[in-house]
Design a protein around this motif. Structure first.
Motif, PDB file in Angstrom:
ATOM      1  N   VAL A   1      -9.870  22.230  72.961  1.00 43.55           N
ATOM      2  CA  VAL A   1     -11.050  21.660  73.602  1.00 43.55           C
ATOM      3  C   VAL A   1     -10.561  20.724  74.713  1.00 43.55           C
ATOM      4  N   PRO A   2     -10.866  21.040  75.959  1.00 40.23           N
ATOM      5  CA  PRO A   2     -10.422  20.172  77.054  1.00 40.23           C
ATOM      6  C   PRO A   2     -11.302  18.916  77.144  1.00 40.23           C
ATOM      7  N   PRO A   3     -10.752  17.831  77.678  1.00 44.98           N
ATOM      8  CA  PRO A   3     -11.540  16.599  77.830  1.00 44.98           C
ATOM      9  C   PRO A   3     -12.822  16.819  78.631  1.00 44.98           C
ATOM     10  N   GLU A   4     -12.787  17.715  79.605  1.00 46.92           N
ATOM     11  CA  GLU A   4     -13.969  17.978  80.430  1.00 46.92           C
ATOM     12  C   GLU A   4     -15.150  18.445  79.579  1.00 46.92           C
ATOM     13  N   GLU A   5     -14.869  19.245  78.559  1.00 49.69           N
ATOM     14  CA  GLU A   5     -15.941  19.722  77.683  1.00 49.69           C
ATOM     15  C   GLU A   5     -16.535  18.572  76.868  1.00 49.69           C
ATOM     16  N   VAL A   6     -15.684  17.663  76.430  1.00 51.04           N
ATOM     17  CA  VAL A   6     -16.160  16.485  75.699  1.00 51.04           C
ATOM     18  C   VAL A   6     -17.022  15.623  76.618  1.00 51.04           C
ATOM     19  N   TYR A   7     -16.555  15.412  77.851  1.00 47.87           N
ATOM     20  CA  TYR A   7     -17.339  14.611  78.804  1.00 47.87           C
ATOM     21  C   TYR A   7     -18.692  15.257  79.090  1.00 47.87           C
ATOM     22  N   ALA A   8     -18.729  16.576  79.179  1.00 45.38           N
ATOM     23  CA  ALA A   8     -19.997  17.278  79.404  1.00 45.38           C
ATOM     24  C   ALA A   8     -20.959  17.024  78.239  1.00 45.38           C
ATOM     25  N   GLU A   9     -20.452  17.062  77.021  1.00 44.22           N
ATOM     26  CA  GLU A   9     -21.300  16.803  75.850  1.00 44.22           C
ATOM     27  C   GLU A   9     -21.754  15.348  75.802  1.00 44.22           C
ATOM     28  N   LEU A  10     -20.887  14.445  76.242  1.00 45.41           N
ATOM     29  CA  LEU A  10     -21.285  13.037  76.311  1.00 45.41           C
ATOM     30  C   LEU A  10     -22.461  12.859  77.270  1.00 45.41           C
ATOM     31  N   ARG A  11     -22.372  13.514  78.437  1.00 45.09           N
ATOM     32  CA  ARG A  11     -23.469  13.414  79.400  1.00 45.09           C
ATOM     33  C   ARG A  11     -24.759  13.991  78.833  1.00 45.09           C
ATOM     34  N   LYS A  12     -24.650  15.102  78.119  1.00 44.54           N
ATOM     35  CA  LYS A  12     -25.844  15.688  77.495  1.00 44.54           C
ATOM     36  C   LYS A  12     -26.476  14.728  76.491  1.00 44.54           C
ATOM     37  N   ALA A  13     -25.627  13.922  75.845  1.00 43.89           N
ATOM     38  CA  ALA A  13     -26.119  12.961  74.849  1.00 43.89           C
ATOM     39  C   ALA A  13     -26.588  11.663  75.513  1.00 43.89           C
ATOM     40  N   GLY A  14     -26.515  11.590  76.848  1.00 46.26           N
ATOM     41  CA  GLY A  14     -26.982  10.407  77.561  1.00 46.26           C
ATOM     42  C   GLY A  14     -25.964   9.286  77.638  1.00 46.26           C
ATOM     43  N   LEU A  15     -24.705   9.600  77.418  1.00 44.75           N
ATOM     44  CA  LEU A  15     -23.653   8.581  77.487  1.00 44.75           C
ATOM     45  C   LEU A  15     -22.894   8.724  78.805  1.00 44.75           C
ATOM     46  N   GLU A  16     -22.458   7.604  79.334  1.00 43.65           N
ATOM     47  CA  GLU A  16     -21.739   7.619  80.607  1.00 43.65           C
ATOM     48  C   GLU A  16     -20.232   7.547  80.438  1.00 43.65           C
ATOM     49  N   ARG A  17     -19.794   6.855  79.375  1.00 47.56           N
ATOM     50  CA  ARG A  17     -18.355   6.640  79.192  1.00 47.56           C
ATOM     51  C   ARG A  17     -17.922   7.058  77.786  1.00 47.56           C
ATOM     52  N   LEU A  18     -16.662   7.398  77.665  1.00 45.92           N
ATOM     53  CA  LEU A  18     -16.097   7.806  76.380  1.00 45.92           C
ATOM     54  C   LEU A  18     -16.186   6.679  75.359  1.00 45.92           C
ATOM     55  N   ASP A  19     -16.012   5.430  75.801  1.00 46.32           N
ATOM     56  CA  ASP A  19     -16.029   4.317  74.857  1.00 46.32           C
ATOM     57  C   ASP A  19     -17.418   4.030  74.282  1.00 46.32           C
ATOM     58  N   GLU A  20     -18.445   4.746  74.748  1.00 43.80           N
ATOM     59  CA  GLU A  20     -19.787   4.614  74.174  1.00 43.80           C
ATOM     60  C   GLU A  20     -19.966   5.517  72.949  1.00 43.80           C
ATOM     61  N   ALA A  21     -18.994   6.381  72.692  1.00 43.24           N
ATOM     62  CA  ALA A  21     -19.082   7.324  71.569  1.00 43.24           C
ATOM     63  C   ALA A  21     -18.298   6.802  70.375  1.00 43.24           C
ATOM     64  N   LEU A  22     -18.970   6.779  69.238  1.00 43.78           N
ATOM     65  CA  LEU A  22     -18.274   6.443  67.997  1.00 43.78           C
ATOM     66  C   LEU A  22     -17.541   7.675  67.490  1.00 43.78           C
ATOM     67  N   TRP A  23     -18.243   8.797  67.478  1.00 44.79           N
ATOM     68  CA  TRP A  23     -17.664  10.060  67.018  1.00 44.79           C
ATOM     69  C   TRP A  23     -18.055  11.176  67.977  1.00 44.79           C
ATOM     70  N   VAL A  24     -17.135  12.087  68.223  1.00 47.42           N
ATOM     71  CA  VAL A  24     -17.429  13.369  68.844  1.00 47.42           C
ATOM     72  C   VAL A  24     -16.785  14.388  67.920  1.00 47.42           C
ATOM     73  N   ILE A  25     -17.600  15.291  67.396  1.00 49.45           N
ATOM     74  CA  ILE A  25     -17.138  16.196  66.339  1.00 49.45           C
ATOM     75  C   ILE A  25     -17.389  17.643  66.746  1.00 49.45           C
ATOM     76  N   LEU A  26     -16.353  18.476  66.609  1.00 45.82           N
ATOM     77  CA  LEU A  26     -16.491  19.917  66.792  1.00 45.82           C
ATOM     78  C   LEU A  26     -16.959  20.480  65.455  1.00 45.82           C
ATOM     79  N   GLU A  27     -18.198  20.959  65.429  1.00 45.35           N
ATOM     80  CA  GLU A  27     -18.784  21.468  64.192  1.00 45.35           C
ATOM     81  C   GLU A  27     -18.235  22.855  63.871  1.00 45.35           C
ATOM     82  N   THR A  28     -18.476  23.312  62.656  1.00 50.91           N
ATOM     83  CA  THR A  28     -17.943  24.607  62.221  1.00 50.91           C
ATOM     84  C   THR A  28     -18.555  25.778  62.964  1.00 50.91           C
ATOM     85  N   ASP A  29     -19.739  25.582  63.562  1.00 44.95           N
ATOM     86  CA  ASP A  29     -20.372  26.667  64.315  1.00 44.95           C
ATOM     87  C   ASP A  29     -19.975  26.659  65.787  1.00 44.95           C
ATOM     88  N   GLY A  30     -19.073  25.749  66.176  1.00 46.65           N
ATOM     89  CA  GLY A  30     -18.583  25.709  67.547  1.00 46.65           C
ATOM     90  C   GLY A  30     -19.300  24.711  68.439  1.00 46.65           C
TER      91      GLY A  30
END
Length: 164
Positions: A109-138
């Protein structure tokens, strides 16, 4: 006309089999479920194209496939260990605003994909996330810090007092 009857027969049989197996098994497709669904046309092709003139082999193949799907569902429902082996376990990609590099590399999982999911969740920065989890369904789930602490972090950032 025989081809129409064969396709209709297979359609009705697959429809019936999916109803018997249940919505849960095909409601949220995992990569394994997708592969299973892709097996269906391959199993019935010969019968539909009349390379095998009996529909019996197609019905037996589909019954076997749907029985395996159903048995796998029962096994994963009854046994946590089987569920972990068959479906996998969620993988933590970010904890408390920091990438877990080993997990990200292991899951590719590249960092860009994590950042994209953060934006979808309404977050601007990585330090605003407590957890980012790759679920079993992808899918990737994001748990913001503000949700975890009851909104205290967001209130403090705006200078609001909790007692007010």
């Amino acid at each position: 006309m025989e081809t129409v009857i064969r396709v209709a027969f297979v359609y009705v049989f697959v429809l019936f089999a999916l109803r018997v197996v249940g919505k849960r098994e095909f409601g949220q497709l995992t990569p394994f479920d997708l592969v299973t669904l892709l097996l269906i046309p391959d199993l019935v092709t010969q019968a539909l194209l009349r390379e095998d003139y009996s529909m019996t082999n197609a019905v037996i193949a589909l019954c076997t496939l749907f029985t395996l799907v159903f048995m796998t569902s029962v096994l994963t429902h009854l046994s946590r260990r089987s569920q972990e082996i068959i479906e996998g376990t969620p993988t933590v990609l970010v904890h408390d605003g920091r990438f877990i590099e080993r997990n990200m590399n292991q899951q590719r999982v590249p960092p860009e994909e994590v950042y994209a999911e953060l934006r979808k969740a309404g977050l601007e920065r990585l330090d605003e996330a407590l957890w980012v989890i790759l679920e079993t369904d992808g899918r990737i789930s994001v748990v913001p810090k503000r949700d975890w602490d009851g909104g205290a972090a967001a209130s403090e950032e705006r200078g609001e007092d909790r007692a007010a």
